[in-house]
Design a protein around this motif. Structure first.
Motif, PDB file in Angstrom:
ATOM      1  N   TYR A 220      36.527  43.677  43.897  1.00  0.00           N
ATOM      2  CA  TYR A 220      35.316  43.684  43.073  1.00  0.00           C
ATOM      3  C   TYR A 220      34.345  44.774  43.523  1.00  0.00           C
ATOM      4  O   TYR A 220      33.596  45.334  42.714  1.00  0.00           O
ATOM      5  CB  TYR A 220      34.649  42.313  43.098  1.00  0.00           C
ATOM      6  CG  TYR A 220      33.980  41.921  44.394  1.00  0.00           C
ATOM      7  CD1 TYR A 220      32.606  42.033  44.553  1.00  0.00           C
ATOM      8  CD2 TYR A 220      34.726  41.440  45.467  1.00  0.00           C
ATOM      9  CE1 TYR A 220      31.986  41.671  45.735  1.00  0.00           C
ATOM     10  CE2 TYR A 220      34.113  41.082  46.646  1.00  0.00           C
ATOM     11  CZ  TYR A 220      32.750  41.200  46.784  1.00  0.00           C
ATOM     12  OH  TYR A 220      32.139  40.846  47.955  1.00  0.00           O
ATOM     13  N   ASN A 302      28.022  39.194  40.573  1.00  0.00           N
ATOM     14  CA  ASN A 302      29.376  38.742  40.913  1.00  0.00           C
ATOM     15  C   ASN A 302      29.290  37.252  41.217  1.00  0.00           C
ATOM     16  O   ASN A 302      29.210  36.846  42.380  1.00  0.00           O
ATOM     17  CB  ASN A 302      29.905  39.519  42.120  1.00  0.00           C
ATOM     18  CG  ASN A 302      31.245  39.004  42.601  1.00  0.00           C
ATOM     19  OD1 ASN A 302      32.097  38.640  41.806  1.00  0.00           O
ATOM     20  ND2 ASN A 302      31.424  38.965  43.914  1.00  0.00           N
ATOM     21  N   TRP A 344      26.439  44.227  34.367  1.00  0.00           N
ATOM     22  CA  TRP A 344      27.807  44.257  34.873  1.00  0.00           C
ATOM     23  C   TRP A 344      28.157  42.874  35.414  1.00  0.00           C
ATOM     24  O   TRP A 344      27.611  42.440  36.432  1.00  0.00           O
ATOM     25  CB  TRP A 344      27.965  45.282  35.985  1.00  0.00           C
ATOM     26  CG  TRP A 344      27.896  46.708  35.517  1.00  0.00           C
ATOM     27  CD1 TRP A 344      27.755  47.167  34.245  1.00  0.00           C
ATOM     28  CD2 TRP A 344      27.971  47.867  36.361  1.00  0.00           C
ATOM     29  NE1 TRP A 344      27.731  48.532  34.218  1.00  0.00           N
ATOM     30  CE2 TRP A 344      27.865  48.999  35.510  1.00  0.00           C
ATOM     31  CE3 TRP A 344      28.098  48.064  37.722  1.00  0.00           C
ATOM     32  CZ2 TRP A 344      27.892  50.301  36.004  1.00  0.00           C
ATOM     33  CZ3 TRP A 344      28.126  49.368  38.220  1.00  0.00           C
ATOM     34  CH2 TRP A 344      28.034  50.477  37.365  1.00  0.00           C
ATOM     35  N   ILE A 346      30.984  40.881  37.151  1.00  0.00           N
ATOM     36  CA  ILE A 346      32.248  41.031  37.877  1.00  0.00           C
ATOM     37  C   ILE A 346      32.839  39.649  38.053  1.00  0.00           C
ATOM     38  O   ILE A 346      32.258  38.787  38.723  1.00  0.00           O
ATOM     39  CB  ILE A 346      32.046  41.711  39.248  1.00  0.00           C
ATOM     40  CG1 ILE A 346      31.378  43.079  39.066  1.00  0.00           C
ATOM     41  CG2 ILE A 346      33.370  41.891  39.955  1.00  0.00           C
ATOM     42  CD1 ILE A 346      29.912  43.089  39.335  1.00  0.00           C
ATOM     43  N   THR A 402      40.797  40.830  38.218  1.00  0.00           N
ATOM     44  CA  THR A 402      39.344  40.862  38.360  1.00  0.00           C
ATOM     45  C   THR A 402      38.797  41.938  37.439  1.00  0.00           C
ATOM     46  O   THR A 402      39.306  43.061  37.421  1.00  0.00           O
ATOM     47  CB  THR A 402      38.939  41.134  39.814  1.00  0.00           C
ATOM     48  OG1 THR A 402      39.469  40.106  40.654  1.00  0.00           O
ATOM     49  CG2 THR A 402      37.427  41.171  39.953  1.00  0.00           C
ATOM     50  N   LEU A 404      35.328  43.980  35.562  1.00  0.00           N
ATOM     51  CA  LEU A 404      33.920  44.307  35.462  1.00  0.00           C
ATOM     52  C   LEU A 404      33.618  44.456  33.971  1.00  0.00           C
ATOM     53  O   LEU A 404      34.096  45.397  33.318  1.00  0.00           O
ATOM     54  CB  LEU A 404      33.588  45.593  36.219  1.00  0.00           C
ATOM     55  CG  LEU A 404      32.112  45.988  36.295  1.00  0.00           C
ATOM     56  CD1 LEU A 404      31.834  46.803  37.565  1.00  0.00           C
ATOM     57  CD2 LEU A 404      31.645  46.782  35.075  1.00  0.00           C
TER      58      LEU A 404
END
Length: 411
Positions: A220, A302, A344, A346, A402, A404
């Protein structure tokens, strides 16, 4: 304010008590017996399975060997084949992990008022304990060090008696903690000293504090290092943890980053890391539940990846009951973006492969929050567990991606 929990036992025909320490919130044991180098592993295992804790009063190294013997007995128990339903397999795996932790947590270690372990051959754990529990009640006293001796226990046998082992008087016991937790504290302290090398920071290291998720798994981080920046003026880092993403943004040239978290340990950790990395002048670390005041052209988050209940402080970075942080971020994002700005997100799709959060649910959450997807960057897992076919969750781990998500407000 609630009184701190207390553990009670009888030793030398006298009632004893001490404060109970448990970072995972486990209650103090109701039943406790004294154990030492003469205690057989089979007897200890039977007592632990029945819910009776063992307060160790012998040689510290033998206690570690006994803990290993207990773990072997747990792992030798017959196991059923994992169910074909991956969601059920996940819940059974978590239940088995919790049961294993409960049994191993029954082997207890005394600490004195300075966090020293009053046992023969015990390491100096005072710094590790202070990092996790806070300063001791009294100034740290000098702990004497006993000479090292070779272990007398081999294979799967119980620890052998050590005649020179002389436990400290019971009156010196101020705290009681599980040996398993204590070893975790020691390991976390070593991680904090050593740090984790981050390729996106040119190999510079992040030093995670106890209870703060370590960026040892860096996929990430690489995504944040590679995504095109919509602006270099200002960014918000929501749930900063160690501060690693804020540091990456600073190194990429973002002039000001406001990093938020509500965990005091994470706030202290992020501040320390930004200082060590020389980006504290660009990064302001503040306490907030999700967003700071104002708007930014770039907001990064995140959140925890799996909608399940955490069982220890560090698991809050992985498990998010009801997707609280995920939905909180999405629902507040549009109101905190400047016109044309990007959020963003993540996020791993591990929960999707476990059947805990359908992909359509995530897309629906975007739409309900007034967000559109501008782009998505993906990366495959590199951690060893993704190749471990013996893992009951291997199918889900091997399929994990994973991403983004570059999100903008719907116009």
């Amino acid at each position: 304010m609630n009184s701190p929990p207390v553990v009670e036992w009888t030793e030398a025909d006298e009632a004893r008590s001490a404060l109970w320490r448990s970072e995972n919130g486990a209650p103090p044991p109701r039943r406790l017996v004294i154990a030492d180098d003469r205690t057989k592993a089979d007897d200890a295992y039977k007592l632990a399975c029945e819910g009776t804790a063992l307060l160790w009063r012998g040689d510290f190294h033998n206690a570690r060997q006994l803990l290993t013997a207990l773990a072997r007995r747990i792992d030798r128990r017959p196991r059923k084949a994992p169910p074909s339903d991956v969601t059920q397999a996940f819940h059974l795996h978590r239940a088995a992990q919790n049961q294993r932790a409960r049994i191993l947590g029954m082997l207890l270690i005394p600490l004195d008022a300075t966090y020293a372990v009053p046992l023969h051959r015990a390491p100096d754990v005072r710094e590790a304990c202070a990092q996790a529990y806070g300063p001791p009640e009294r100034p740290t006293a000098q702990q004497s060090t006993a000479p090292e001796r070779s272990a007398e226990t081999a294979g799967d046998a119980a620890p052998a008696p050590v005649s020179a082992s002389a436990p400290a008087p019971a009156s010196e016991v101020a705290f009681v903690v599980s040996l398993r937790e204590l070893l975790g504290l020691i390991g976390a302290s070593e991680w904090r000293k050593k740090g984790v090398a981050i390729p996106a920071l040119g190999g510079d290291r992040i030093h995670p504090h106890y209870g703060v998720f370590s960026p040892a798994r860096g996929e990430y981080v690489d995504l944040v290092a590679e995504a095109p920046l919509p602006s270099e003026e200002l960014a918000f880092d929501i749930g900063t943890g160690t501060g690693v993403l804020a540091a990456v943004l600073a190194r990429r040239g973002v002039r000001r980053i406001v990093a938020t978290d509500q965990d005091p340990r994470a706030l202290a950790c992020a501040r320390e890391n930004t200082e060590l990395l020389g980006v504290a002048g660009q990064v302001e670390v503040i306490e907030a539940d999700l967003f700071p005041a104002g708007r930014a052209p770039l907001i990064v988050c995140n959140p925890p990846w799996v909608p399940a209940k955490p069982t220890s402080p560090v698991e809050h970075a992985v498990y998010d009951p009801g997707n609280r942080m995920l939905h909180g971020f999405l629902n507040g994002l549009a109101d905190h973006l400047t016109p044309g700005g990007e959020g963003w997100l993540i996020l791993s799709d591990f929960a999707e492969h476990l059947g805990l959060r359908p992909h359509a649910e995530l897309l629906d959450a975007f739409a309900k929050a007034g967000l559109t997807v501008r782009d998505r960057l993906d990366i495959l897992p590199r951690h060893p567990r993704a190749q471990d076919t013996s893992d009951p969750l291997h199918v889900a781990r091997a399929a994990e991606v994973t991403s983004l998500w570059r999100l903008g407000a719907t116009t």
